[in-house]
Design an enzyme around this catalytic site. Structure first.
Site, PDB file in Angstrom:
ATOM      1  N   PHE A 244       0.778  -1.289  -0.135  1.00 18.06           N
ATOM      2  CA  PHE A 244       0.102  -0.034  -0.166  1.00 18.06           C
ATOM      3  C   PHE A 244       0.739   1.250  -0.034  1.00 18.06           C
ATOM      4  CE2 PHE A 244      -2.125  -3.330   2.624  1.00 18.06           C
ATOM      5  CZ  PHE A 244      -2.917  -3.716   1.746  1.00 18.06           C
ATOM      6  N   ILE A 469       1.602  -7.223  -5.167  1.00 19.11           N
ATOM      7  CA  ILE A 469       1.341  -6.961  -3.784  1.00 19.11           C
ATOM      8  C   ILE A 469      -0.093  -7.246  -3.174  1.00 19.11           C
ATOM      9  CG2 ILE A 469       3.149  -4.817  -3.655  1.00 19.11           C
ATOM     10  CD1 ILE A 469       0.607  -3.015  -3.800  1.00 19.11           C
ATOM     11  N   ARG A 632     -11.414  -0.119 -19.334  1.00 13.73           N
ATOM     12  CA  ARG A 632     -11.640  -1.672 -19.527  1.00 13.73           C
ATOM     13  C   ARG A 632     -11.036  -2.328 -18.211  1.00 13.73           C
ATOM     14  NH1 ARG A 632      -8.715  -5.010 -24.252  1.00 13.73           N
ATOM     15  NH2 ARG A 632     -10.230  -6.914 -24.433  1.00 13.73           N
ATOM     16  N   ASN A 635     -10.106  -7.974 -15.091  1.00 15.69           N
ATOM     17  CA  ASN A 635     -10.659  -9.333 -14.321  1.00 15.69           C
ATOM     18  C   ASN A 635     -11.567  -8.710 -13.039  1.00 15.69           C
ATOM     19  OD1 ASN A 635     -10.876 -11.090 -12.075  1.00 15.69           O
ATOM     20  ND2 ASN A 635      -9.163 -12.069 -13.162  1.00 15.69           N
ATOM     21  N   GLU A 709      -6.213   2.442  -6.505  1.00 12.85           N
ATOM     22  CA  GLU A 709      -6.267   3.474  -5.483  1.00 12.85           C
ATOM     23  C   GLU A 709      -7.930   3.930  -5.553  1.00 12.85           C
ATOM     24  OE1 GLU A 709      -3.396   4.214  -4.412  1.00 12.85           O
ATOM     25  OE2 GLU A 709      -2.301   3.543  -6.007  1.00 12.85           O
TER      26      GLU A 709
END
Length: 742
Positions: A244, A469, A632, A635, A709
């Site tokens: 983060f 991450i 777009r 996933n 974010e």
């Protein structure tokens, strides 16, 4: 079998490795016999000097190999000030321990004990005796030191230039609002603590397993500081247990581990404690003085934002905080200033949506307050002042479906059922309130490289030195590669997190999908082109006279678009061409000529409902609806997970997180997870996430904008606005705790 994967809710390709323990993190690499353990000793004071050090008792313990302090730093740790990491403020370098006897912040590392076991190193650390000269002249607490505020030498993002005459326009405004908005320091608390394992090779080369958001950044750091070549320092980080922003810059355990390994010529592992995770980096405490003027019919006439944020005494840290006030809405008269206040703390550090989550919180609460003063519904007020272009840079948006975010979010939430008056809705002893806010985040693409190898058995391996991450990089890149080359997902492997791999920027800023994804698509297109060229050259090839647009790569085959029954499998092409493998290595660059003509952002609309106990002042978030336009979506399952995590953190920012500073000793006194409050499962109720369809041919070849974010931006403001609607009381100081409502 379909090989169309982009946009599908594919489960994580690395999921099994994570849940079965096969995924290894920085502290879990036990690949060296006789590995040693380092334990960091932290300063009990925040400012002063070390006047004496006695390590004799610690060194007398059998199995203790060395105690490093400022008195015996090896000569090769030469503190190169020319090093610039990818995330540093201009002319900045990360803090380096043991540079001298000066103490600059609480919990500063002042010694490293190296022993044959972790327990022994920890015990020996208690036997070291330090004497100090304490400096009582502490600068602690931003609100107590505003008189020391200064304009920084440079900004990470330049402050927007003023336009019009904001003060004059405000003075003439029918509706006027002025208020201060504040949030204190907040600390990263990823599940994985910062750790570095250094394997010292027989050839004096180092293999470094580091918790980082960029193996190349960590490698560049140790090369620069210790005078190592690229070949002498390989950095590996295949899995990261959350970061983060905490892993953007090399942290001090990396420096200490490499220093000790080189001096002792031994492998070593250094892991920070949970308490020590509060000793570096945090979201800076920030005070924003917002002034807004509007006409009687709700049109913005003036916006002024004067901001103060904290930094350390030894480095100037800034964030893009004020620019959001001039970007979100249509206003011709704006003025901004941003000053920093040097305090006796460690340098703040980027923390999820740095600057954006702070700046948007204040302006979105101020916009809400202005809407109430004008007697206009908060959503309608935002639509009245909708920005059709980015007035900060005087550019059109590459795409902006924020109106649709408002519409779909409001419909799902039931905004039209909301009673306009504060304190108008009750349920038993609870006051029910609804609030909303706008969110935005930059959609950027950075330069990157990717390498691909397609082998005769039909397997594709793609690699880039990026990170994962927890965002799902392994999976999304596998999807892009598989669809581009028309292969089954199980025949594709994406590799990352190794400094020997092709260049990639640090993972942050929500640009990884756009940046690495573009490189992966480009390198797979290269492989596709080579396969097509080989197929055309085969004897009696049905593709001899075909062009690129005449063929389709799907299901592991190449076929004619108008004759799908005419095809070769890709393995057949390889075998008939007598090729064991095809390699490609490409560099993907942003199309700056195209992109610089547009303002590129992700947008969102956040709606929240809270229940506030009228007697106790406790706040419960009943539900959140957030509608996101992010181009777009690669996933849908992982994107939802990313936004959901951001919403949870936004709830945490609004109601829970607060690094409490004792200004008498300049120490965060709740530096552990027992006292640093974060939400638990019981705090999170219904969260609905909507992805608004958005097409963007400017941002990058894939049309993706990133969702890392945007999930958190606007959430704290929506909750704060909902609390006002429930109670009739404005709390402008985060977190909103019961004592502020009582």
């Amino acid at each position: 079998m379909s090989t169309e994967y982009i946009g599908k809710p594919i489960s994580r390709v690395d999921g099994r490795a994570k849940v079965t323990g096969q995924a290894k993190y920085a502290a879990e690499f036990n690949v060296a016999a006789g590995i040693t353990y380092g334990y960091v000793v932290s300063s009990p004071i925040a400012k002063g000097k070390i006047t004496a050090v006695n390590t004799r008792q610690a060194l007398s313990q059998k199995g203790v190999l060395q105690v490093f302090t400022h008195e015996n730093v090896p000569d090769f740790a030469w503190f190169d000030r020319s090093y610039k990491d990818q995330d540093a403020p201009k002319d900045g370098s990360p803090f380096r321990p043991f540079q001298n006897n000066e103490i600059q912040f609480s919990l500063q590392p002042i010694a490293l004990v190296v022993a044959e076991t972790f327990e022994l190193a920890r015990y020996a650390s208690t036997l070291i005796h330090f004497e100090y000269e304490i400096d009582e002249n502490l600068q602690s607490g931003i609100e107590l030191n505003l008189d020391k505020a200064k304009k920084p030498k440079s900004y990470k993002v330049p402050v927007t230039k003023p336009r019009g005459d904001a003060q004059k326009a405000f003075d003439k405004s029918a509706i006027q609002h002025q208020a201060d908005y504040f949030h204190g320091s907040e600390h990263h608390n990823p599940m994985e603590m910062h750790a570095t394992t250094v394997i010292y090779g027989d050839d004096d080369k180092l293999t470094i397993y580091d918790k980082t958001q960029s193996v190349l950044n960590s490698q560049s750091y140790v090369k620069s500081v210790f005078g190592l070549s690229t070949d002498e320092a390989r950095v590996i980080s295949p899995f990261v247990g959350g970061a983060f922003g905490a892993g953007l810059r090399p942290q001090y355990q990396l420096y200490l581990a490499v220093m000790a390994a080189m001096e002792l010529k031994r492998s070593i592992k250094v892991v920070l404690t949970r308490q020590q995770m509060f000793s570096f980096g945090h979201r800076p405490a920030t005070l924003q003085k917002i002034t807004i003027g509007a006409s009687a019919d709700g049109k913005l006439q003036a916006v002024i934002n004067n901001t103060f944020s904290e930094t350390s005494q030894f480095e100037e840290y800034t964030e893009n905080i004020v620019n959001w006030s001039g970007f979100l809405y249509n206003c011709q008269n704006v003025s901004f200033s941003h000053k920093i206040v040097p305090l006796d703390v460690y340098t703040p550090l980027d923390m999820r949506a740095p600057g954006g989550v702070t700046g948007v919180y204040a302006i979105e609460c101020a916009i809400d307050e202005t809407a109430y003063k004008a007697g206009i519904d908060p959503l309608e007020f935002r639509l009245i002042n909708y920005a059709e272009k980015d007035l900060n840079d005087d550019l059109p948006f590459s795409s902006k479906e924020l109106r649709e975010c408002y519409r779909q979010g409001a419909e799902k939430f039931g905004w039209d059922q909301r009673k306009a008056e504060p304190r108008a809705t009750r349920k038993g002893n609870y006051l029910i309130g609804s609030g909303m806010a706008t969110g935005a985040w930059e959609a950027q693409q950075m330069p990157a490289r990717a390498k691909a190898m397609f082998t005769i058995d039909g397997k594709l391996t793609v690699s880039s030195a990026t990170a994962d991450i927890g965002t799902g990089t392994y999976t999304s890149m596998t999807q892009i590669a598989a669809e581009t080359l028309g292969l089954p997902l199980e025949d594709v492997q994406f590799k990352l997190g190794d400094s020997v791999m092709p260049m990639a920027p640090l993972q942050g800023g929500s640009w990884t999908a756009a940046t690495i994804g573009s490189a992966v698509k480009l390198v797979c297109d290269d492989v596709k082109g080579k396969l097509f060229k080989m197929a055309r050259k085969l004897p009696n090839s049905p593709f001899a006279d075909a062009d690129d647009e005449d063929v389709i790569f799907a299901n592991g085959s190449i076929s004619l678009k108008d004759k799908p029954d005419v095809y070769y499998t890709l393995t057949e092409v390889m075998k008939m061409s007598e090729a064991n493998y095809i390699e490609a290595d490409v560099t993907s660059l942003p199309n700056m000529l195209k992109q610089k003509k547009y303002s590129r952002y992700t947008h969102s609309a956040v709606f929240a409902e809270v229940a506030v106990d009228e007697d106790l002042g406790t706040v419960h978030v009943n539900r959140v609806v957030t509608a996101v336009a992010a181009g777009r979506i690669i996933n849908t399952k992982m994107a939802r997970s990313q936004v959901l995590g951001g919403v949870v953190w936004g709830i945490s920012m609004a109601l829970h997180e607060d690094s409490v500073m004792d200004n008498n000793i300049a120490r965060f006194i709740n530096h552990d997870l027992a006292e640093y409050h974060v939400p638990v499962n019981a705090d999170i109720k219904d969260v609905d996430i909507i992805f608004v369809e958005e097409h963007d041919e400017v941002v990058n070849p894939l049309g993706v904008k990133g969702v890392g974010e945007i999930g958190i931006v606007g959430v704290a403001a929506a909750i704060a606005n909902a609390v006002y609607h429930a109670t009739g009381k404005r709390v402008r100081d985060l977190p909103i705790q019961l004592n502020k409502l009582m």
